[in-house]
Structures are given as structure tokens and as C-alpha cells.
Design a protein around this motif. Structure first.
Motif, short mmCIF file in Angstrom:
data_model
loop_
_atom_site.label_atom_id
_atom_site.label_comp_id
_atom_site.label_asym_id
_atom_site.label_seq_id
_atom_site.Cartn_x
_atom_site.Cartn_y
_atom_site.Cartn_z
N UNK A 1 12.29 0.21 -2.26
CA UNK A 1 12.31 0.82 -3.60
C UNK A 1 10.90 1.20 -4.06
N UNK A 2 10.82 2.34 -4.71
CA UNK A 2 9.53 2.78 -5.22
C UNK A 2 8.86 3.82 -4.35
N UNK A 3 9.43 4.09 -3.17
CA UNK A 3 8.87 5.11 -2.28
C UNK A 3 9.91 6.22 -2.12
N UNK A 4 9.56 7.42 -2.53
CA UNK A 4 10.46 8.56 -2.44
C UNK A 4 10.15 9.37 -1.18
N UNK A 5 11.20 9.80 -0.51
CA UNK A 5 11.05 10.62 0.69
C UNK A 5 11.39 12.07 0.35
N UNK A 6 10.43 12.95 0.55
CA UNK A 6 10.66 14.38 0.38
C UNK A 6 11.01 14.96 1.75
N UNK A 7 12.28 15.34 1.93
CA UNK A 7 12.74 15.89 3.20
C UNK A 7 12.56 17.40 3.19
N UNK A 8 11.80 17.90 4.15
CA UNK A 8 11.59 19.34 4.31
C UNK A 8 12.24 19.74 5.63
N UNK A 9 13.41 20.38 5.53
CA UNK A 9 14.17 20.72 6.73
C UNK A 9 14.12 22.22 7.02
N UNK A 10 13.80 22.56 8.25
CA UNK A 10 13.87 23.95 8.72
C UNK A 10 14.00 23.94 10.23
N UNK A 11 14.21 25.12 10.82
CA UNK A 11 14.28 25.20 12.28
C UNK A 11 12.97 24.77 12.90
N UNK A 12 13.06 24.16 14.08
CA UNK A 12 11.88 23.58 14.71
C UNK A 12 10.77 24.59 14.95
N UNK B 1 0.84 -1.21 0.00
CA UNK B 1 0.00 0.00 0.00
C UNK B 1 0.87 1.25 0.00
N UNK B 2 1.98 1.20 0.73
CA UNK B 2 2.90 2.34 0.77
C UNK B 2 3.55 2.56 -0.60
N UNK B 3 3.89 1.48 -1.28
CA UNK B 3 4.49 1.60 -2.61
C UNK B 3 3.50 2.16 -3.62
N UNK B 4 2.24 1.87 -3.44
CA UNK B 4 1.22 2.45 -4.33
C UNK B 4 1.13 3.96 -4.13
N UNK B 5 1.29 4.40 -2.89
CA UNK B 5 1.32 5.85 -2.63
C UNK B 5 2.58 6.46 -3.23
N UNK B 6 3.68 5.75 -3.12
CA UNK B 6 4.91 6.11 -3.82
C UNK B 6 5.74 7.23 -3.24
N UNK C 1 16.97 9.34 4.60
CA UNK C 1 15.90 9.19 3.60
C UNK C 1 16.34 8.27 2.48
N UNK C 2 17.58 8.40 2.03
CA UNK C 2 18.10 7.54 0.96
C UNK C 2 18.17 6.09 1.41
#
Length: 350
Positions: free
Chosen positions: A70-81, A40-45, A62-63
Motif C-alpha cells: 500500500x502507498x505505491x501506485x503502478x502506472x501501467x503503460x501498455x503498447x506494442x513491443x 524507500x519505495x513507499x517514499x517514492x510512492x 499492478x493492482x
């Protein structure tokens, strides 16, 4: 907008009214990372991960997850807390569904988010069994992803060991004037937490005196380690200790000081949001990060202290229990965050 005012405004949104009224009362039954969940997670991708952790650790983590699944990409959004907290509040208040998983260095944020009913409780069997009670919320709403310290450090090319400070009060010595750098609690959760601990231990008059030392004021707790390594300043008043250690391991002239008064200890919780657009990938990411594999990866890359009791601290780092630390109090931070920022701003400006 001030912290408490912002939370109140978000809660008033019609879209959030049902969530704000909902109360989490018990931890959920553990959910295994089954083949069905993985599929299910891979379908979300994809999965979006908001964090205050430095990119030098967050992106490799993330990598590693992407390699594991494989097949699931992580979008890392980094900023101060502190900016992360406001951003999430604005997005949820505007019914913008973007964040899947959030990790903050200000544990007080999770008290607010849980109260608002924004968090989705989640535990795997491994988390339920191997995360000590003080490493997870009793209702399963969030868990402590990692622990680090906010330490003093110095550049050994600019300060001799015999001339180095042994604690925070030492930093008031006139010989250190113009040589110090520190983070800001209005941006950094690490510094917000550390400021509360130091103000309680030493009083606000300490910051008044420190501000007269011609301190270079930066934003993030990730900046003092970089300024020290580059030789821009000789001594860091504070900062994320794992970055000092990583610099030292690279051969940089950096030495860490555990203050005689006690060093601020910083927990870094993580949670899934109910509004997550990729809930299965979010569960898989959290389950992996908190597993022995994920925790060992964080320890290997950065040396931060793990929450999972099956994972040992990094070899060569002092055991957390061996370090004199100041007590962490997220409830007090949550109550006094606006006051901390206001009082601090009287002495320091970015």
C-alpha cells in the motif's frame, strides 16, 4: 526511423555517451526486499511499468502489487513491443526520465538496451536461486518475466474440428481464403519473434503465399484472439496464446492449435533502467513479480508459463515441454529486425 539507425542516434547523444561505453561484466550480489527497501519505495510512492502484455493481465497484476505494498501506485503503460522499443529510445535519447521497469515480448530489445548500458542489473536472493540460467541474463541485467506461445486458433462456431488446420502450411489451403487474421511484426514483439522463427522454418515464400489468402492484417498479437472470439474472422494465424486460453476459459468458442511444424515460443524479459526516477520502487516491483507470489498471480490470471521454478504451470494447460516449439533466437532477431519488417511489408500492410 529504422531500428539500428535509431539506436546509433541515441548512442550519439552527449548525455548517453558515458552509459554507452559502460559494460556490465558480472551479476550483482543479490539484494533482499528488506523493510528499508520497502520503506524507500513507499517514499517514492510510484513506479512506471512499460509493457507489451495485454491490459487484461497487466492491470490486475499492478493492482495486486499495490495491495501487497500500500502507498505505491503502478502506472501501467501498455503498447506494442516495437513501439515500446522506439518510445524508450526516444525518451532516453532526449534525457526524459520516465520508465522505471520495462517488459517486452521481443527479447532482442534487451540485447540492445544492455549493450547501450541502459539497464540496471538486479537480482533478489530468490531470483538468484530459483530462476534457471536460461531464464535470466548472466550479468543480471534482465530476467524472463513470463513465457507464452504464438499459436494458431479458430472459432469453433465457424470451423468444425475436422476442418481445422493442423499447422501453418495448412493455412495456405484455398478454403481458408478470407477467413484469416494475423498480427504485424512492425508493431508486435510476439509477431516479430514468431516471424523470424517461421521464416527460418518455412522460408519467406511461405509469407508470400499466405498474403494471397485475403488475410485481415491487424497490429498487436493481442488482437487476433479478440477478432476470433468476436467471430470477425474464423482462424488466427498467430497471436498470444494466453489470450486464446483466457477466452476459452470464459466459455468463448475458441480452440488452440499447436502446429505440426512447431509453435513459436516467446520469452518476455523485464529490466530496470538506470535512468529510473523511482529506483527503489522499481526494484520492489521486479522482485515481487519474479517472486513465487507474483509468478503465481500471472499464472492464475493468464496461464502464461512461469520463470520461477518454485511455481507450477496452470492446471489444465499443456506443459511447455510437451509442446513442439520452434527455437527462439533473440540474437538473430536483433541482427535482422529491419530486414524482417521490410520483407514482411512487401506482402502485408496494416
Amino acid at each position: 526511423m529504422r531500428r539500428r539507425q535509431f539506436v546509433a542516434a541515441a548512442a550519439a547523444s552527449a548525455a548517453l555517451a558515458p552509459l554507452a561505453a559502460r559494460v556490465v561484466s558480472a551479476a550483482p550480489a543479490p539484494t533482499a526486499l528488506t523493510p528499508e527497501l520497502i520503506e524507500a519505495a513507499k517514499k517514492e510512492g510510484k513506479v512506471t511499468y512499460y509493457t507489451a502484455m495485454d491490459l487484461s493481465v497487466a492491470e490486475p497484476m499492478a493492482k495486486a502489487f499495490e495491495t501487497r505494498y500500500p502507498g505505491i501506485k503502478v502506472a501501467v503503460e501498455r503498447t506494442g513491443a516495437e513501439r515500446l522499443f522506439n518510445r524508450i529510445g526516444q525518451e532516453v535519447g532526449s534525457n526524459i526520465r520516465r520508465v522505471d521497469v520495462a517488459n517486452s515480448s521481443d527479447a532482442a530489445h534487451f540485447i540492445v538496451w544492455k549493450r547501450q548500458g541502459w539497464l540496471e542489473p538486479f537480482l533478489t536472493p530468490d531470483m538468484a536461486e530459483n530462476l534457471p540460467a536460461d531464464q535470466r541474463d548472466a550479468d543480471g541485467a534482465f530476467v524472463n518475466q513470463r513465457t507464452h506461445l504464438s499459436t494458431i486458433a479458430y472459432n469453433t462456431k465457424l470451423v468444425k474440428p475436422e476442418d481445422a488446420p493442423k499447422g501453418f502450411v495448412d493455412l495456405l489451403d484455398p478454403k481458408y481464403s478470407g477467413k484469416l487474421v494475423k498480427g504485424h511484426p512492425g508493431y508486435s514483439g510476439t509477431i516479430m519473434t514468431a516471424t523470424q522463427q517461421l521464416a527460418k522454418a518455412l522460408g519467406w515464400e511461405y509469407f508470400d503465399k499466405l498474403s494471397k489468402q485475403k488475410v485481415l492484417q491487424v497490429q498487436s498479437a493481442t488482437e487476433p484472439p479478440k477478432r476470433i472470439e468476436a467471430g470477425e474472422r474464423a482462424i488466427a494465424v498467430d497471436g498470444s496464446d494466453y489470450l486464446f486460453w483466457m477466452a476459452k476459459e470464459r466459455g468463448a468458442p475458441v480452440e488452440i492449435v499447436h502446429a505440426v511444424e512447431g509453435t513459436p515460443q516467446i520469452s518476455n524479459p523485464m529490466a530496470i533502467f538506470k535512468s529510473s526516477p523511482n529506483p527503489n520502487a522499481a526494484r520492489l516491483l521486479v522482485g515481487w513479480i519474479m517472486s513465487p507470489e507474483g509468478q503465481e498471480f500471472i499464472v492464475k490470471v493468464s496461464g502464461q508459463y512461469p520463470a520461477n521454478k518454485r511455481v507450477k504451470a496452470k492446471e489444465g494447460r499443456p506443459a511447455l515441454a510437451s509442446i513442439k516449439t520452434l527455437p527462439e533466437d533473440p540474437l538473430e532477431v536483433e541482427k535482422t529486425a529491419d530486414e524482417i519488417k521490410s520483407r514482411y511489408q512487401r506482402y502485408f500492410k496494416v
